[in-house]
Design a protein around this motif. Structure first.
Motif: not given
Ligand code: F6P
Length: 341
Positions: A107-122
């Motif tokens: 959930g935090a990754a999704a929000e950080l990703s919306r704010r421009g941090i390039p993230i892939v989730g597992v």
């Protein structure tokens, strides 16, 4: 490209298998470099970054836990959390992140990703409740451990002709309780998705005694009685607002004893379900997730999570904090009603 890897939330067997496979594929196939962020989002906030190359991941496939450490840190509960994470990534030249976690970390990754941090989730969790994937790794190991415990409890329950209540993990969902309960031949299975009637539970218990068998009651820690409140040992919350559970097993044994006039005891399996070496299936699934996460980084598929769909690994959007937990379907639970009592 330099890729950061972190593991967040409650640990689970198979985390190291993901770390190993994402690093192996990333280095060998794509020429990536890797860095580990210690203790989930906490390491990203505090600039705690460790080397993570092929030598660091040798021999870790069968090891439980996570070589990177884990925490339940929520970056949005820390002042300037997003900026601090961005600073850490910039300081180490990290251009993409692989975040391995359950619904909170993701959930935090999704929000950080919306704010421009390039993230892939597992997705990981022994609870198997991350939406978007058929299974998470860690679950199969936990079910195996719980099933073995139930097998053992059958014989001691029969010797003393008493009820044994087994409390397993699962605060929002009853996947472990249902799978281990069915595999272990439980007489009653209680899950959070289906508030239970204590009179019905006692009726099933009595019926079992009438056949001269000792009842085994498997309950998820988040199961609740119909008319009552959730039974809690303490009310402390983690940074994602989850209350610590545990207590329903003891409560059930007490009620069963009082209401049926028979002896009942409780075994709380707790963190035993999360520890130790992953099952072969979890190593297989975790390895595949790691390989596909490396591919997703290579393809620039940020904001996605690798997921199991049937036998295929697919990419789905990282579930955000508002996405509903993956619950046990009522019709699946009802399939096993014939075994109750
Ligand atoms: O989220 C996974 C889980 O195993 C839950 O089933 C359980 O309620 C929780 O972790 C307990 O975790 P901890 O002891 O780390 O707070």
């Amino acid at each position: 490209m330099k890729v950061g890897v972190l593991t967040g939330g409650g640990d689970c067997p198979g985390l190291n298998a993901v770390i190993r496979s994402v690093v192996r594929k990333g280095v060998q196939e794509y020429g990536f470099e890797f860095a580990g962020l210690r203790d989930g989002w906490l390491g990203a906030l505090q600039d705690r970054v460790v080397p993570l190359g092929v030598p660091e991941v040798r021999g870790i496939l069968p090891r439980g836990g996570t070589i990177l450490g884990s925490s339940r840190t929520n970056p949005f509960k820390h002042e300037d959390g997003v900026r601090r994470i961005q600073d850490t990534l910039a300081a180490h030249g990290i251009e993409a992140l692989v975040a391995i976690g359950g619904e909170d970390t993701l959930g935090a990754a999704a929000e950080l990703s919306r704010r421009g941090i390039p993230i892939v989730g597992v997705p990981k969790t022994i609870d198997n409740d991350v939406p978007g994937t058929d299974y998470t790794f860690g679950f199969d190991t936990a079910v195996g451990i719980a099933t073995e415990a139930i097998d053992r409890l059958h014989t001691t329950a029969e010797s003393h002709m008493r009820t044994l209540v087994v409390e397993v993990m699962g605060r929002h969902s009853g996947w472990i309780a249902l799978h281990a309960g069915v595999a272990g031949g439980a007489n009653v299975i209680l899950i959070p998705e289906r508030p239970f009637d204590i009179d019905q539970v006692c009726a099933w218990v009595k019926r079992r005694f009438e056949f001269h068998y000792a009842p085994i009651v498997v309950t998820a820690e988040g199961a609740v009685p119909k008319e009552g409140q959730m039974v809690l040992k303490d009310r402390s919350l983690d940074e994602y607002g989850h209350v610590r559970l545990s207590g329903i097993g003891d409560w059930l044994a007490r009620e069963i004893s009082q209401r049926t006039g028979t002896d009942a005891r409780t075994t709380v399996l707790g963190h035993v379900q999360r520890g130790g070496t992953p099952s072969a299936f979890d190593r297989w699934l975790a390895t595949r997730f790691g390989l596909h996460a490396a591919d997703a980084v290579k393809d620039g598929a940020f904001g996605t999570m690798v997921a199991l769909s049937g036998t295929r690994i697919v990419r789905v959007p990282i579930p955000d904090a508002d996405t509903k937990t993956k619950m046990v379907d009522p019709s699946l639970y009802d399939e096993f009603g014939v075994f109750f009592g």
